[in-house]
Design a protein around this motif. Structure first.
Motif, PDB file in Angstrom:
ATOM      1  N   PRO A  94      -5.353  -8.051   7.368  1.00 44.08           N
ATOM      2  CA  PRO A  94      -6.475  -7.132   7.611  1.00 44.08           C
ATOM      3  C   PRO A  94      -6.029  -5.686   7.629  1.00 44.08           C
ATOM      4  O   PRO A  94      -6.721  -4.803   7.091  1.00 44.08           O
ATOM      5  CB  PRO A  94      -6.975  -7.537   8.998  1.00 44.08           C
ATOM      6  CG  PRO A  94      -6.429  -8.874   9.254  1.00 44.08           C
ATOM      7  CD  PRO A  94      -5.203  -9.044   8.427  1.00 44.08           C
ATOM      8  N   ALA A  95      -4.856  -5.436   8.206  1.00 47.24           N
ATOM      9  CA  ALA A  95      -4.358  -4.063   8.277  1.00 47.24           C
ATOM     10  C   ALA A  95      -4.144  -3.518   6.875  1.00 47.24           C
ATOM     11  O   ALA A  95      -4.519  -2.382   6.562  1.00 47.24           O
ATOM     12  CB  ALA A  95      -3.051  -4.033   9.060  1.00 47.24           C
ATOM     13  N   ALA A  96      -3.551  -4.345   6.011  1.00 47.14           N
ATOM     14  CA  ALA A  96      -3.280  -3.892   4.643  1.00 47.14           C
ATOM     15  C   ALA A  96      -4.591  -3.550   3.943  1.00 47.14           C
ATOM     16  O   ALA A  96      -4.696  -2.527   3.249  1.00 47.14           O
ATOM     17  CB  ALA A  96      -2.534  -4.975   3.878  1.00 47.14           C
ATOM     18  N   ILE A  97      -5.600  -4.398   4.140  1.00 44.97           N
ATOM     19  CA  ILE A  97      -6.889  -4.135   3.478  1.00 44.97           C
ATOM     20  C   ILE A  97      -7.477  -2.823   3.978  1.00 44.97           C
ATOM     21  O   ILE A  97      -7.891  -1.955   3.206  1.00 44.97           O
ATOM     22  CB  ILE A  97      -7.862  -5.302   3.748  1.00 44.97           C
ATOM     23  CG1 ILE A  97      -7.353  -6.565   3.031  1.00 44.97           C
ATOM     24  CG2 ILE A  97      -9.270  -4.945   3.250  1.00 44.97           C
ATOM     25  CD1 ILE A  97      -8.087  -7.824   3.421  1.00 44.97           C
ATOM     26  N   GLY A  98      -7.469  -2.664   5.325  1.00 42.14           N
ATOM     27  CA  GLY A  98      -8.011  -1.442   5.919  1.00 42.14           C
ATOM     28  C   GLY A  98      -7.308  -0.209   5.400  1.00 42.14           C
ATOM     29  O   GLY A  98      -7.941   0.751   4.955  1.00 42.14           O
ATOM     30  N   VAL A  99      -5.967  -0.250   5.438  1.00 43.17           N
ATOM     31  CA  VAL A  99      -5.189   0.903   4.996  1.00 43.17           C
ATOM     32  C   VAL A  99      -5.431   1.182   3.526  1.00 43.17           C
ATOM     33  O   VAL A  99      -5.615   2.333   3.096  1.00 43.17           O
ATOM     34  CB  VAL A  99      -3.689   0.677   5.278  1.00 43.17           C
ATOM     35  CG1 VAL A  99      -2.847   1.755   4.615  1.00 43.17           C
ATOM     36  CG2 VAL A  99      -3.430   0.680   6.767  1.00 43.17           C
ATOM     37  N   GLY A 100      -5.533   0.089   2.729  1.00 48.20           N
ATOM     38  CA  GLY A 100      -5.775   0.248   1.296  1.00 48.20           C
ATOM     39  C   GLY A 100      -7.110   0.952   1.037  1.00 48.20           C
ATOM     40  O   GLY A 100      -7.176   1.911   0.249  1.00 48.20           O
ATOM     41  N   LEU A 101      -8.145   0.491   1.750  1.00 50.38           N
ATOM     42  CA  LEU A 101      -9.462   1.108   1.589  1.00 50.38           C
ATOM     43  C   LEU A 101      -9.423   2.585   1.936  1.00 50.38           C
ATOM     44  O   LEU A 101      -9.909   3.444   1.210  1.00 50.38           O
ATOM     45  CB  LEU A 101     -10.487   0.398   2.470  1.00 50.38           C
ATOM     46  CG  LEU A 101     -11.050  -0.913   1.908  1.00 50.38           C
ATOM     47  CD1 LEU A 101     -11.932  -1.585   2.938  1.00 50.38           C
ATOM     48  CD2 LEU A 101     -11.830  -0.630   0.632  1.00 50.38           C
ATOM     49  N   PHE A 102      -8.786   2.875   3.086  1.00 50.37           N
ATOM     50  CA  PHE A 102      -8.742   4.244   3.577  1.00 50.37           C
ATOM     51  C   PHE A 102      -8.022   5.147   2.587  1.00 50.37           C
ATOM     52  O   PHE A 102      -8.493   6.233   2.228  1.00 50.37           O
ATOM     53  CB  PHE A 102      -8.032   4.259   4.936  1.00 50.37           C
ATOM     54  CG  PHE A 102      -8.050   5.595   5.613  1.00 50.37           C
ATOM     55  CD1 PHE A 102      -9.234   6.114   6.085  1.00 50.37           C
ATOM     56  CD2 PHE A 102      -6.881   6.334   5.744  1.00 50.37           C
ATOM     57  CE1 PHE A 102      -9.251   7.349   6.702  1.00 50.37           C
ATOM     58  CE2 PHE A 102      -6.901   7.562   6.355  1.00 50.37           C
ATOM     59  CZ  PHE A 102      -8.075   8.070   6.840  1.00 50.37           C
TER      60      PHE A 102
END
Lengths: 162, 357, 176, 371
Positions: A94-102
């Protein structure tokens, strides 16, 4: 290349590298110490942007105050005699997805903005202007913040007495 | 100014800036440290009925140089269980902190690193780095004595920053400037214009100010003394309790860094007191250069007056160190919070009222 | 102020068989020999009784009497079998200004004496030293460890007359 | 929310600047507050008592020097006294006077070290050197008398190794004249210093009952308010001929028996010792100091416990003789050994910095604790 460019890149490098270490290191105390360099680098960039007062406040409040307290806290609460104060990584996906989106959003904004440059002289001191603004235009906010801090201080003192 | 002059001379701003930033180190800090260490030894020796170093050079004047050579060729010991990165970084950080303070100190009207408007606050700000360096050294050494020393040092420096800042605030309020250069320029010409004697103002206000200024001067001298960890406030390195506190594990050049930082700090705080209350680089009774019409002599005279004032306060620090016993850690804190801070608040308020008059 | 003989008589009356003998024939100091397993009670009495008030323990020393059978082994080294180890108590009263010496002798093979730390706290380290040097076990002692010798010293008790140095201690040759 | 707190164990010594030798203290601390102190001794154990069993009686004397190396004269004095009582030797009066003079000079020298190092423990280094300046002159007096500065082998069974040096009386008088103002100077510099009083008053209070129960003696006991000095209470030698006072702690700056009292009693005692020396050098008779030394020391079978008032307290020698030329048992009751037991009691509840202050104030010598 101008001397200010060199200084800027130096401070940027300090900020970014230390910020990188802060998130990658597994040792809390080290992370706290690297955060210190991040703050320091940011203060340098403030100076380059002409915000000398903000830079000094950054130094006094974050480096001299908050960070020292943070390190103090970390040192006192942990078993300091051993160096194995470690943090782990959890919720990687989830962190990777969040950071990627940001990153995507920020990148898009940066690329799509039309930047324009303003040539300025060597920045002059903002101090007296700032002082006047605080006392004249923003005096209410200034006073309110002052009271808030005072209340917080009294609260902290009364909690510490218990 | 030095920078402009160097810029004209070399034609390159990078070079000029580089030289300006290194000047305090090589022209001032290193020679000062060499001199101050010898001075400390001689002062302590003569106070204690001894002679001090006598063998290296005439009356031991080369002793510190011999010491530096010894420190340089010492093996650089790093204990196994230390945090290597932080252990190596700590002395640098402590030294950088005290070195950066010299950027804003006006040695004379001509020789200043930067005429930054925020001078005095800047010095207080960068001193925070020294605290970080000390904490880092204490933690990285992985030694309980170092850790206790570092904790004490940090608590002490942070506490004593409050009275220091309050007195600084009083002065700022009175003079309306944060720039050390302006502060020095203001107290010009003769010694009765110094802030300790009420500043350049005339009349009733000046007379009313004198007692508060003297008290303020004592308070700021005491609290800066505590900030540089000198006796009677040297509990972070109290050798009878904590061996030598946060630099117990350091040897060779890294130890020398802490040492250098300590002496540089001693001068920095003495300089602050000198600038704020004793006219900075201003001569107490006019300039020979002005009388003779040799304008080039004035900055040299100013440099002379500044260093002698600074050295005098360093001498007082040494004098105190070799006379007084050491406080205990709780007494030290009580002294700060129960006496110095309330008194500085009172001074702040009353000086504010006087200034309004 | 009382003489040793008067005190002996008082004690004999009170404790009977625990008090073994009064010796005054040897030069200089008379002393009372007492039962090693009753020392604590006698001491407490000596301290609390109002006309004795022995409030201070001057000295407590272990002694090897070396009165057993001496045997020589084939290397010519002497060992002692049987006989006694003794503990001397020198006590005084700071209020009544009199002094007394007690002696408690115990079996060399199984040296056991009751501790007096409850009565005089200062006896603590003296007893530990006596244990360290002679191996005298002080029963009920709160903290009977070696004191002057290393904690891991396992080669006997150095002040006994038949003590022999070990050849090696932690890999180091002892008679260097 | 349950907070977990943990005590920290801090190991002080064996090598530490303020343990006055090789003492190891295991401090259990909560922050900076002392929960418990466990002293570990024995690092300086030199088997004095075992050595004695292999020595003849006179050969023991140099070994006694090395126990309390700051008060060697007094150690010899005590041993010689014990042997003389055991063998019933009458000592010439001149010898007794010289012994008293030497003993009191040694007491001043020992107290000077105690006071000076105490200042250094508290953080004032200058008084230390001032004290050593004066001690130097006493050591010089010893040096012209017997050739040694620290370990003398001067007081022998039944006599002395040498008579006084012809200059001794003059130099001693000069010393006394110069020393009195120096004591005043020490008081101004250290004793009445505000910070020093803050650090020492009400710290490490030793109640008198505890002191007696633990067998604490000497200046430490007197500081707790008990007028007890073996020179008066169990007289030996010629001390009864002099007029002097026994200073006790009065709790001037805090509670009776605190560190300041222990410190100040020593300062006052130096004054009293000066009085004794002054009287002794006025009254000293002529005579031969070696006449009563026995050719062969072979005491009868028997035992003796003799004690003297050493600078640190009651120094006792328990000697058992089996009739041969070697002692069967020499046990030394070292004052520091006994005082050290009460030390953990004094420290509880105070801070790490106070441990140093308390340890300095009880004035121990590790050579004597470990023997």
């Amino acid at each position: 290349m101008n001397i200010y460019d060199i200084i800027f890149y130096l401070f940027a490098a300090v900020t970014l590298l230390s910020a990188f270490f802060v998130v990658t290191t597994r040792n809390i105390v080290r992370a706290a110490f690297f955060l210190l360099f991040t703050f320091f680098g940011v203060a340098g960039i403030y100076v380059l942007l002409g915000a000398d007062f903000v830079a000094i406040v950054q130094l006094i409040v974050y480096v001299g105050g908050i960070l020292i307290l943070l390190i103090f806290g970390v040192m006192i609460t942990n078993k300091i005699t051993q160096v194995d104060i470690k943090t782990g990584t959890i919720h990687t996906l989830p962190a990777a997805i969040g950071v990627g989106l940001f990153t995507g959003v920020i990148g898009a904004v940066i690329l799509n903005t039309e930047w324009f440059e303003i040539k300025t002289d060597i920045p002059v001191s903002t101090l007296s202007t700032l002082g006047r603004m605080l006392i004249n235009e923003y005096v209410l906010v200034f006073e309110l913040l002052g009271i808030l801090l005072l209340v917080a201080l009294i609260g902290a003192a009364s909690m510490a007495r218990k | 100014m030095m920078y402009d002059w160097l810029y004209n001379l070399t034609g390159s701003e990078i070079l000029a800036m580089f030289i300006v930033s290194l000047l305090p180190l090589f022209v001032f800090i290193l020679p000062f440290a060499l001199f101050a260490v010898l001075m400390e030894r001689k002062v302590s020796a003569h106070m204690q009925d001894r002679l001090g170093p006598m063998r290296t050079g005439y009356h031991g004047i080369l002793q510190t140089i011999a010491d530096i050579i010894k420190l340089l060729q010492k093996e650089d010991l790093v204990p196994t269980a230390t945090d290597k990165i932080l252990f190596n970084l700590a002395p640098l950080l402590a030294f950088i902190g005290s070195y950066a303070a010299f950027a804003a100190i006006p040695f004379s009207g001509f020789f200043i690193g930067t005429k930054i408007d925020l001078g005095i606050i800047f010095i207080v700000g960068v001193t925070g780095l020294v605290v970080a360096g000390i904490l880092m050294a204490g933690w990285a050494s992985n030694n309980k004595y170092s850790l206790l020393g570092a904790m004490r040092a940090a608590a002490q420096i942070i506490s004593y920053e409050i009275p220091t800042l309050l007195i600084i605030l009083t002065i700022i309020m009175l003079t309306g400037t944060l720039s050390l250069y302006d502060l020095s320029e203001m107290q010009t010409a003769y010694f009765w214009n110094w802030l300790i004697l009420g500043g350049p103002a005339v009349g009733l206000q000046k007379i009313l100010l004198i007692p508060f200024m003297i008290m303020g001067c004592l308070i700021i001298y005491t609290s800066t003394l505590a900030e540089v960890n000198r006796t009677p406030f040297d509990i972070p390195e109290a050798e009878s309790e904590l061996v030598s506190g946060y630099h117990t594990e350091y040897s060779g050049m890294k130890f020398a860094m802490f040492f250098l930082a300590e002496y540089a700090n001693m001068f920095a705080v003495s300089a602050i007191v000198a600038i704020m209350f004793f006219g900075g680089y201003q001569s107490p009774f006019g300039y020979l250069g002005n009388t003779l019409g040799w304008t080039w002599l004035v900055p040299i005279e100013q440099f002379f007056w500044f260093t002698s004032k600074g050295l005098f306060f360093v001498f007082v620090q040494m004098w105190l160190r070799w006379t007084l016993p050491r406080f205990r850690v709780d007494q030290l804190m009580a002294f700060c919070w129960k006496y110095l801070i309330p008194f500085s608040f009172v001074i702040l308020l009353l000086v504010g009222l006087i200034a309004l008059m | 102020m009382k003489t040793a003989e008067e005190i002996f008589n008082t004690l004999k009356e009170k404790f009977g068989s625990s008090i073994v003998e009064f010796k005054a024939d040897k030069p200089v100091e008379p002393f009372i020999i007492v039962n090693p397993l009753e020392v604590d009670k006698i001491s407490l009495f000596l301290k609390d009784e109002k006309d004795l008030l022995f409030d201070s323990l001057m000295n407590l020393s272990g002694v090897d009497d070396a009165n057993g059978i001496k045997e020589k082994d084939d290397k010519g080294l002497e060992t002692i079998k049987g006989g006694t180890l003794s503990v001397y108590y020198h006590i005084e009263s700071t209020k009544l200004r009199h002094k007394l010496t007690l002696k408690a002798s115990t079996d060399r093979e199984k040296p056991e004496v009751v501790t007096v730390t409850e009565v005089w706290k200062g006896a603590d380290w003296h007893e530990r030293e006596a244990y360290d040097m002679y191996g005298i076990i002080f029963l009920n002692h709160p903290d009977l460890r070696r004191i002057l010798m290393p904690y891991d010293w396992e080669f006997g008790f150095p002040l006994r007359k038949d003590y022999k140095n070990p050849e090696f201690y932690q890999g180091m040759k002892v008679p260097y | 929310m349950a907070l977990k707190t943990e005590e920290m164990v801090l190991n002080m010594g064996p090598q530490h600047p303020s343990t006055h030798g090789v003492l190891r203290l295991e401090l259990q601390i909560d922050g900076e507050i002392i929960i418990d102190v466990i002293p570990h001794i024995g690092y300086l154990h030199r088997c004095f008592e075992k050595h004695c069993e292999a020595m003849t009686y006179p050969q023991v004397i140099p070994y006694t020097d090395r126990m309390d190396y700051l008060a060697s004269m007094y150690n010899e004095f005590g041993y010689a006294l014990a042997m003389e009582r055991l063998m019933k030797i009458e000592v010439p009066e001149r010898v007794e006077y010289i012994r008293v003079i030497m003993g009191e000079l040694q007491r001043i020298a020992s107290h000077l070290v105690a006071l000076g190092t105490y200042g250094a423990d508290i953080g004032a280094f200058t008084p230390f050197l001032f004290c050593f300046r004066d001690r130097e002159r006493i050591l010089h007096l010893f040096e012209i008398t017997c050739g040694a500065r620290l370990l003398y082998n001067y007081i022998w069974i039944g006599g002395l190794s040498h008579d006084l040096h012809p200059d001794f009386i003059r130099l001693t008088k000069e010393f006394i004249k110069d020393f009195r103002p120096n004591v005043k100077e020490l008081n101004e510099l250290l004793s009445y210093n505000r910070i020093f009083i803050e650090r020492t008053a009400n710290v490490g209070v030793l109640p008198i009952e505890t002191a007696i129960n633990y067998g604490v003696s000497g200046p430490n006991l007197r500081a707790s308010g008990m007028k007890w000095d073996l020179r008066k209470d169990d007289p030996y030698s010629v001390y009864h001929k002099f007029d002097y006072d026994i200073p006790i702690g009065k709790g001037e700056k805090g509670k009776t028996g605190d560190c300041w009292d222990r410190y100040y009693v020593r300062v006052l005692e130096m004054d009293e010792s000066l009085k004794i020396i002054e009287q002794a050098i006025e009254q000293i008779p002529d005579g031969d100091v070696t006449s009563a030394i026995p050719k062969r020391v072979k005491p009868p079978e028997g035992q003796i416990y003799t004690r003297v008032e050493n600078p640190r307290g009651e120094l006792g020698y328990f000697i058992i003789s089996d009739g041969s030329i070697n002692p069967a048992r020499v046990k030394v009751r070292a004052p520091s050994f006994v005082t050290m037991q009460v030390f953990p009691e004094l420290c509880k509840g105070f801070m790490v910095a106070d441990v140093v202050a308390i340890l300095g104030s009880v004035d121990i010598v590790l050579g004597e604790i470990d023997r």
